[in-house]
Design a protein around this motif. Structure first.
Motif, mmCIF file in Angstrom:
data_model
loop_
_atom_site.group_PDB
_atom_site.id
_atom_site.type_symbol
_atom_site.label_atom_id
_atom_site.label_comp_id
_atom_site.label_asym_id
_atom_site.label_seq_id
_atom_site.Cartn_x
_atom_site.Cartn_y
_atom_site.Cartn_z
ATOM 1 N N THR A 154 76.055 -25.716 -3.040
ATOM 2 C CA THR A 154 76.468 -27.121 -3.057
ATOM 3 C C THR A 154 76.970 -27.612 -4.412
ATOM 4 O OG1 THR A 154 74.120 -27.690 -3.366
ATOM 5 C CG2 THR A 154 74.981 -27.764 -1.126
ATOM 6 N N PHE A 155 76.605 -26.914 -5.487
ATOM 7 C CA PHE A 155 77.021 -27.266 -6.845
ATOM 8 C C PHE A 155 77.305 -25.977 -7.619
ATOM 9 C CE2 PHE A 155 74.137 -30.723 -5.516
ATOM 10 C CZ PHE A 155 75.018 -31.781 -5.620
ATOM 11 N N PRO A 156 77.828 -26.059 -8.831
ATOM 12 C CA PRO A 156 78.093 -24.833 -9.602
ATOM 13 C C PRO A 156 76.802 -24.084 -9.958
ATOM 14 C CG PRO A 156 79.381 -26.669 -10.462
ATOM 15 C CD PRO A 156 78.412 -27.257 -9.484
ATOM 16 N N GLY A 157 76.626 -22.901 -9.411
ATOM 17 C CA GLY A 157 75.415 -22.126 -9.630
ATOM 18 C C GLY A 157 75.221 -21.697 -11.069
ATOM 19 N N GLU A 158 76.308 -21.622 -11.830
ATOM 20 C CA GLU A 158 76.181 -21.190 -13.220
ATOM 21 C C GLU A 158 75.359 -22.178 -14.054
ATOM 22 O OE1 GLU A 158 80.392 -23.005 -12.743
ATOM 23 O OE2 GLU A 158 79.062 -21.654 -11.628
ATOM 24 N N GLN A 159 75.231 -23.408 -13.578
ATOM 25 C CA GLN A 159 74.388 -24.378 -14.290
ATOM 26 C C GLN A 159 72.934 -23.917 -14.295
ATOM 27 O OE1 GLN A 159 75.237 -27.922 -12.085
ATOM 28 N NE2 GLN A 159 77.265 -28.195 -12.992
ATOM 29 N N LEU A 160 72.483 -23.355 -13.191
ATOM 30 C CA LEU A 160 71.126 -22.812 -13.134
ATOM 31 C C LEU A 160 71.005 -21.550 -13.972
ATOM 32 C CD1 LEU A 160 70.087 -23.320 -9.402
ATOM 33 C CD2 LEU A 160 69.140 -24.456 -11.412
ATOM 34 N N ASP A 161 72.053 -20.738 -13.997
ATOM 35 C CA ASP A 161 72.030 -19.526 -14.826
ATOM 36 C C ASP A 161 71.902 -19.885 -16.305
ATOM 37 O OD1 ASP A 161 72.431 -18.087 -12.480
ATOM 38 O OD2 ASP A 161 74.610 -18.046 -12.730
ATOM 39 N N THR A 162 72.638 -20.912 -16.717
ATOM 40 C CA THR A 162 72.558 -21.356 -18.104
ATOM 41 C C THR A 162 71.177 -21.926 -18.407
ATOM 42 O OG1 THR A 162 74.923 -21.880 -18.106
ATOM 43 C CG2 THR A 162 73.591 -22.861 -19.852
ATOM 44 N N THR A 163 70.625 -22.665 -17.466
ATOM 45 C CA THR A 163 69.281 -23.221 -17.644
ATOM 46 C C THR A 163 68.263 -22.099 -17.822
ATOM 47 O OG1 THR A 163 69.850 -25.149 -16.274
ATOM 48 C CG2 THR A 163 67.505 -24.694 -16.618
ATOM 49 N N ARG A 164 68.406 -21.056 -17.032
ATOM 50 C CA ARG A 164 67.489 -19.911 -17.170
ATOM 51 C C ARG A 164 67.614 -19.276 -18.557
ATOM 52 N NH1 ARG A 164 66.533 -14.559 -16.992
ATOM 53 N NH2 ARG A 164 64.712 -13.884 -15.750
ATOM 54 N N ASP A 165 68.842 -19.131 -19.037
ATOM 55 C CA ASP A 165 69.050 -18.552 -20.373
ATOM 56 C C ASP A 165 68.344 -19.388 -21.439
ATOM 57 O OD1 ASP A 165 70.618 -16.557 -19.273
ATOM 58 O OD2 ASP A 165 72.516 -17.553 -19.754
ATOM 59 N N ILE A 166 68.464 -20.691 -21.326
ATOM 60 C CA ILE A 166 67.847 -21.583 -22.311
ATOM 61 C C ILE A 166 66.328 -21.446 -22.283
ATOM 62 C CG2 ILE A 166 67.465 -24.009 -22.914
ATOM 63 C CD1 ILE A 166 70.317 -24.510 -21.716
ATOM 64 N N ILE A 167 65.749 -21.418 -21.095
ATOM 65 C CA ILE A 167 64.298 -21.276 -20.980
ATOM 66 C C ILE A 167 63.849 -19.923 -21.527
ATOM 67 C CG2 ILE A 167 62.394 -21.065 -19.323
ATOM 68 C CD1 ILE A 167 63.803 -23.186 -17.628
ATOM 69 N N ALA A 168 64.602 -18.880 -21.203
ATOM 70 C CA ALA A 168 64.249 -17.541 -21.698
ATOM 71 C C ALA A 168 64.268 -17.481 -23.221
ATOM 72 C CB ALA A 168 65.211 -16.512 -21.114
ATOM 73 N N GLU A 169 65.209 -18.182 -23.825
ATOM 74 C CA GLU A 169 65.341 -18.156 -25.283
ATOM 75 C C GLU A 169 64.370 -19.098 -25.986
ATOM 76 O OE1 GLU A 169 69.378 -19.191 -26.046
ATOM 77 O OE2 GLU A 169 70.179 -17.626 -24.724
ATOM 78 N N GLN A 170 64.179 -20.279 -25.420
ATOM 79 C CA GLN A 170 63.460 -21.327 -26.142
ATOM 80 C C GLN A 170 62.054 -21.608 -25.604
ATOM 81 O OE1 GLN A 170 65.959 -24.818 -26.372
ATOM 82 N NE2 GLN A 170 67.642 -23.711 -27.331
ATOM 83 N N ALA A 177 57.661 -19.026 -14.002
ATOM 84 C CA ALA A 177 57.613 -20.133 -13.042
ATOM 85 C C ALA A 177 59.022 -20.517 -12.584
ATOM 86 C CB ALA A 177 56.912 -21.335 -13.661
ATOM 87 N N PHE A 178 59.986 -20.448 -13.513
ATOM 88 C CA PHE A 178 61.376 -20.755 -13.138
ATOM 89 C C PHE A 178 61.886 -19.739 -12.128
ATOM 90 C CE2 PHE A 178 65.965 -20.347 -13.585
ATOM 91 C CZ PHE A 178 66.388 -21.659 -13.563
ATOM 92 N N ASP A 179 61.684 -18.458 -12.396
ATOM 93 C CA ASP A 179 62.171 -17.417 -11.487
ATOM 94 C C ASP A 179 61.495 -17.503 -10.117
ATOM 95 O OD1 ASP A 179 63.918 -16.445 -13.384
ATOM 96 O OD2 ASP A 179 62.573 -14.857 -14.075
ATOM 97 N N THR A 180 60.208 -17.784 -10.112
ATOM 98 C CA THR A 180 59.490 -17.919 -8.841
ATOM 99 C C THR A 180 60.043 -19.082 -8.029
ATOM 100 O OG1 THR A 180 57.455 -16.977 -9.752
ATOM 101 C CG2 THR A 180 57.232 -18.351 -7.793
ATOM 102 N N LEU A 181 60.294 -20.191 -8.695
ATOM 103 C CA LEU A 181 60.838 -21.354 -7.998
ATOM 104 C C LEU A 181 62.211 -21.059 -7.424
ATOM 105 C CD1 LEU A 181 60.365 -24.438 -7.407
ATOM 106 C CD2 LEU A 181 61.849 -24.841 -9.380
#
Length: 284
Positions: A154-170, A177-181
């Motif tokens: 329904t929306f650009p999936g890459e936004q979630l990919d970028t969010t995952r990168d940020i969480i992984a780094e910071q 918990a992010f991956d499980t969700l």
């Protein structure tokens, strides 16, 4: 009470918005709308920096420490930010003019024809907070899709990919918990919650740091006004990431909408997104 009126004592010229209170739940709105009658509710005009004349008698999100001018992207989160930075209540929360927490009394939902009479009151909220850290709406079940696949359809999936990168780094401890969700089908959505002031501050410090970095890494120059609201949408999925990592307890309440949801239109748009790749272009 007519549209746009309120009897809360939270309007400008009355009780100062920063006055310490036991419980304040901000009702986020960008237009005149009926408010619940319980005094815990505070009508909060979001995007006031962009549209200052819409709700002049409400508490404005462009006072004090604020991000009101970013409302086009952050949606209700400019109201959350204002509450975090400018309100001193012991317990704080947000709901929306079209979505409220309902009472847990099931009989009330059957017998009370006026939907606003089904909205939960402060006494019930404080009672729940005696034994739970946070109050949330019932989890939404997407049944045939995961949280990730539904968003990507329904929306650009890459936004979630970028969010995952940020969480992984910071914030790597939040990554499991992010991956499980993302692999699951249920989540607490809508950016509706009530919790202590201390926990809300903890949550906001964590949340806004991620969203600001997401905004920096996203080229949204070609986005429509509807799609530009991605920080607000992504934030809905981050509540469970924070909650499950911190292992806070929570109580759930039903969601009451003053308006009838067009489920036919909503279902049709979902099927178009899933089957032919047509992204959402408007809210429902």
């Amino acid at each position: 009470m007519t549209s746009g009126e309120t009897d809360q004592g939270h309007g400008l010229g009355e009780e100062p918005a920063h006055t310490a209170r036991r419980l304040t739940v901000a009702v986020i709105s960008h237009k005149p709308y009926r408010m619940p009658g319980d005094p815990m509710y505070m009508p909060l005009h979001v995007g006031a920096a962009l549209h200052p004349d819409v709700l002049p008698d409400w508490v404005q999100d462009n006072t004090g420490d604020n991000i009101s001018d970013r409302n086009a992207k952050y949606s209700e989160l400019t109201g959350l930010y204002w509450l975090w930075k400018n309100d001193d209540s012991d317990y704080q929360g947000i709901v929306h003019y079209r979505r409220h927490f309902g009472t847990a009394n099931r009989l009330a939902h059957i017998l009370r024809r006026d939907r606003f009479e089904r909205v939960v009151g402060g006494e019930e909220i404080l009672g729940l907070l005696e034994n739970h850290d946070i109050i949330l709406p019932h989890r939404r079940n997407y049944y045939i899709e995961t949280i990730y696949s539904h968003y990507a359809h329904t929306f650009p999936g890459e936004q979630l990919d970028t969010t995952r990168d940020i969480i992984a780094e910071q914030q790597p401890k939040y990554l499991p918990a992010f991956d499980t969700l993302m692999k699951g089908k249920k989540a607490h959505m809508f950016n509706m919650f009530v919790m202590s002031r201390e926990k809300l501050g903890e949550y906001c410090s964590w949340l806004f740091a991620i969203l600001e970095e997401l905004e920096r890494r996203t080229d949204d120059s070609a986005y429509s006004a509807f799609n530009a609201r991605y920080p607000g949408r992504i934030s809905e999925m981050l509540m469970d990431v924070w909650l499950n990592t911190r292992e806070y307890s929570y109580a759930e309440l039903p969601v009451v909408s003053p308006e009838t949801v067009n489920w036919v239109k909503k279902g049709y748009s979902f099927l178009q997104a899933k089957l032919v790749g047509k992204k959402y272009e408007e809210s429902f």
